[in-house]
Design an enzyme around this catalytic site. Structure first.
Site, short mmCIF file in Angstrom:
data_model
loop_
_atom_site.label_atom_id
_atom_site.label_comp_id
_atom_site.label_asym_id
_atom_site.label_seq_id
_atom_site.Cartn_x
_atom_site.Cartn_y
_atom_site.Cartn_z
N LYS A 1 0.87 -1.18 0.00
CA LYS A 1 0.00 0.00 0.00
C LYS A 1 0.91 1.23 0.00
O LYS A 1 1.16 1.84 1.04
CB LYS A 1 -0.94 -0.04 1.20
CG LYS A 1 -2.15 0.86 1.03
CD LYS A 1 -3.24 0.52 2.01
CE LYS A 1 -4.32 1.58 2.05
NZ LYS A 1 -5.06 1.75 0.81
N1 PMP Z 1 -7.77 -2.35 -2.92
C1 PMP Z 1 -7.15 -1.17 -2.98
C2 PMP Z 1 -6.36 -0.83 -4.20
C3 PMP Z 1 -7.25 -0.26 -1.91
O1 PMP Z 1 -6.64 0.92 -1.97
C4 PMP Z 1 -8.03 -0.61 -0.78
C5 PMP Z 1 -8.13 0.31 0.41
N2 PMP Z 1 -8.72 1.52 0.12
C6 PMP Z 1 -8.70 -1.85 -0.77
C7 PMP Z 1 -8.51 -2.71 -1.85
C8 PMP Z 1 -9.54 -2.29 0.38
O2 PMP Z 1 -8.74 -2.54 1.52
P1 PMP Z 1 -9.30 -2.33 2.99
O3 PMP Z 1 -10.46 -3.21 3.13
O4 PMP Z 1 -8.16 -2.75 3.86
O5 PMP Z 1 -9.66 -0.89 3.14
#
Ligand code: PMP
Length: 291
Positions: free
Chosen positions: A151
């Site tokens: 991330k």
């Molecule tokens: N995929 C991407 C590319 C993201 O940036 C995110 C988070 N915004 C998610 C999936 C979902 O992750 P989470 O459930 O941890 O927010």
């Protein structure tokens, strides 16, 4: 009350929360971040978010200058300073101030900042009626280049896909990987239901390991007694799914009813999706680190 931002160990007024123009987070997207949510004075799955942050940092060889425990305290401290019981937390660690070259060895200390803000909720109508999506031409980054599991602050891949969706007046884009398998949306993971089996793309397709994705897989197995499979599938499976939904910290669980102009089943949020929306909302009010 003026908003307080955590910046490198101090809580400062928003106007004073400044980062150098030489910070490599800004110059090169060199850094990592998290988006976290608090519900009724509890931070949802904070330790999982911190694990992902520290894993992402390790992958880009960035040493976060705080222990996980200190980071957890910094998040709680920021929420308290802003008197937020419900909100969205953006936690960012950049490579720090460097020179105009790429080399991270020329950067000083990583910068850490935490913004706690009110959550901008998606329109309730989207949860009732469901979203329409388009599959876009921009492919998800290949894991051999920038692994989507990291991330990082470099979100241009996702932004390009979001632009494509926007040009077609669509709220969200589905991104495929280089081989044509469904990966994820620009900021959410994707699920389909096929004959009462819940299916979501596995990590090797090239996705972010979503915290909401994980929670929803647990709920589907434990509360709904469903079979859950992490399996690669193509866009044909999307068009022919019985149900489809997205998961993410901001979106929670959100139904999808149309993709590329094709209705998903009857074009209404599915039964399993509707149950998972409720189960997930209940879960967020039950567990979490106390503020
Ligand atoms: N995929 C991407 C590319 C993201 O940036 C995110 C988070 N915004 C998610 C999936 C979902 O992750 P989470 O459930 O941890 O927010």
């Amino acid at each position: 009350m003026a908003q307080k931002i955590y910046l490198n160990g101090k809580l400062v007024p928003r106007e004073d929360a400044r980062i150098s123009v030489f910070d490599h987070g800004l110059l090169y997207g060199d850094g990592v971040f998290e988006g976290i949510r608090a519900y009724d004075s509890r931070v949802f799955r904070l330790s999982q978010h911190l694990d992902r942050l520290y894993d992402s940092a390790r992958a880009i060889a960035l040493k976060i200058p705080l222990t996980k425990k200190e980071m957890e305290e910094a998040v709680i401290q920021t929420l308290r300073a802003n008197s937020l019981k419900n909100g969205y937390i953006r936690l960012v660690v950049t490579r720090g101030e460097g020179d105009l070259g790429l080399d991270p060895r020329n950067c000083g200390k990583p910068a850490v900042f935490i913004i706690a803000d009110k959550i901008e909720l998606y329109p309730e109508e989207w949860y009732k009626k469901g979203l329409e999506l388009v599959i876009v031409a921009t492919k998800r980054n290949i894991p051999e280049a920038i692994d989507p599991g990291i991330k990082s602050l470099n979100y241009l891949n996702n932004i390009l896909a979001k632009i494509e969706a926007g040009l077609q007046n669509m709220p969200e884009a589905v991104m495929l990987n280089k081989e044509g398998y469904v990966a994820e949306c620009t900021g959410d993971n994707i699920f389909i239901v096929e004959e009462n089996v819940l299916i979501t793309p596995p990590f090797y397709v090239g996705i972010l390991a979503g915290i909401t994705r994980q929670a929803v897989m647990e709920l589907a197995r434990e509360k709904l007694g469903l079979l859950v499979r992490e399996e690669a599938f193509t866009r044909l499976h999307l068009y022919n799914a019985d149900e489809c939904f997205l998961t993410g910290t901001a979106a929670e669980v959100i139904p999808v009813v149309k993709i590329d102009g094709r209705k998903i089943a009857e074009g209404k949020p599915g039964k399993i999706t509707t149950r998972l929306i409720k189960e997930f909302r209940d879960l967020t009010r039950k567990e979490g680190t106390k503020i």
